[in-house]
Design a protein around this motif. Structure first.
Motif, PDB file in Angstrom:
ATOM      1  N   GLY A  84      27.668 -68.271 -21.183  1.00 31.81           N
ATOM      2  CA  GLY A  84      27.702 -66.861 -20.846  1.00 31.81           C
ATOM      3  C   GLY A  84      27.822 -65.853 -21.957  1.00 31.81           C
ATOM      4  O   GLY A  84      27.890 -64.656 -21.696  1.00 31.81           O
ATOM      5  N   GLU A  85      27.814 -66.291 -23.225  1.00 32.07           N
ATOM      6  CA  GLU A  85      28.060 -65.332 -24.306  1.00 32.07           C
ATOM      7  C   GLU A  85      26.990 -64.256 -24.408  1.00 32.07           C
ATOM      8  O   GLU A  85      27.287 -63.102 -24.746  1.00 32.07           O
ATOM      9  CB  GLU A  85      28.227 -66.049 -25.653  1.00 32.07           C
ATOM     10  N   HIS A  86      25.758 -64.602 -24.095  1.00 26.92           N
ATOM     11  CA  HIS A  86      24.702 -63.587 -24.199  1.00 26.92           C
ATOM     12  C   HIS A  86      24.729 -62.621 -23.018  1.00 26.92           C
ATOM     13  O   HIS A  86      24.396 -61.441 -23.178  1.00 26.92           O
ATOM     14  CB  HIS A  86      23.344 -64.279 -24.321  1.00 26.92           C
ATOM     15  N   VAL A  87      25.126 -63.097 -21.856  1.00 27.02           N
ATOM     16  CA  VAL A  87      25.355 -62.187 -20.734  1.00 27.02           C
ATOM     17  C   VAL A  87      26.453 -61.197 -21.109  1.00 27.02           C
ATOM     18  O   VAL A  87      26.349 -59.989 -20.854  1.00 27.02           O
ATOM     19  CB  VAL A  87      25.732 -62.966 -19.465  1.00 27.02           C
ATOM     20  N   GLY A  88      27.518 -61.704 -21.744  1.00 32.00           N
ATOM     21  CA  GLY A  88      28.578 -60.819 -22.222  1.00 32.00           C
ATOM     22  C   GLY A  88      28.068 -59.790 -23.205  1.00 32.00           C
ATOM     23  O   GLY A  88      28.468 -58.616 -23.149  1.00 32.00           O
TER      24      GLY A  88
END
Length: 258
Positions: free
Chosen positions: A69-73
């Motif tokens: 999820g880091e890129h969604v963040g």
């Protein structure tokens, strides 16, 4: 010719691998800050960054195969009105929600990306970083993306090209976990010309493919692909229904790379 019979098998094999990797992740699911940029390749400092997504302020953005999820963040932190993460692995999605679900605008969906896309609002940007467009049949996924992106919307993704001497197609491979276990996965490897043909056939243009070479010790190079959802009037035929002649041949290969 692209087969539609592999879809369920691909998903089951890949979910098993990613659930296994997630179960070995010893980091705690505490809220985290997103990374300072988006990395499209496995090699820090090589290749483009978040600029490929354009101005995110007020946009509806979805990552297909969001992993932890880091890129969604990142997209949520940089002004996206809706920052969607889609993943087929429940364990990975649970980790993503624990780490970045505290950020406003994040929205998490479990399931096959092509199926989930049909339930979403119209999107401005879809992207995948060794995600769904690496692990799922593009003949199934690209029509779903075309059907959900607004005209002019961006599709950006990164995949590895076939290695020297390999043909494009469906490939059985292995991921090596941090503990050394080899986990079977299925992915789809196409060269730059085949990706361009696939995208144009499914209603995306213009298409830009940027090859990024790894360190000299790596046999891989990454393709970072950017395309726009063309308006309905941009070409002959309905979007998402390419002719067989317009598609690259599907060749199944088995490899043993880690």
């Amino acid at each position: 010719m692209h087969s539609t019979t592999h879809t369920g098998v691909d998903a089951a094999v890949n979910i098993r691998a990613w659930d296994s990797i997630a179960s070995r992740d010893q980091t705690h699911g505490q809220p985290q800050d997103p990374p300072p940029d988006i990395a499209w390749t496995p090699w820090p400092g090589r290749g483009p960054g978040a600029e490929l997504l354009g101005d995110l302020v007020g946009k509806s953005v979805a990552e297909m195969g969001c992993g932890t999820g880091e890129h969604v963040g990142y997209t949520a932190l940089h002004g996206a009105r809706l920052a969607i993460g889609i993943d087929a692995s429940l364990r990975r999605l649970t980790q993503a929600r624990a780490r970045f679900g505290h950020l406003p605008a994040t929205d998490w969906h479990l399931g096959d990306a092509a199926a989930v896309l049909t339930t979403l609002p119209i999107l401005d940007v879809c992207y995948s970083i060794f995600g769904a467009l690496w692990y799922a049949d593009p003949a199934q996924l690209l029509p779903a993306v075309a059907g959900r992106l607004r005209a002019g919307g961006r599709l950006v993704f990164s995949v590895n090209a076939p290695r020297q001497g390999e043909l494009s197609g469906r490939r059985v491979d292995n991921l090596t976990s941090t503990g050394g276990a080899r986990l079977p996965v299925i992915h789809y490897a196409f060269d730059a010309a085949d990706w361009s043909a696939l995208l144009v056939a499914h209603g995306f243009r213009p298409v830009e493919v940027q090859p990024v070479s790894g360190p000299h010790t790596s046999p891989h190079h990454t393709l970072v692909v950017s395309a726009r959802r063309a308006p309905l009037s941009a070409g002959p035929g309905p979007l998402g229904r390419p002719t067989r002649e317009s598609m690259p041949p599907m060749v199944e290969r088995r490899s043993a790379a880690g």
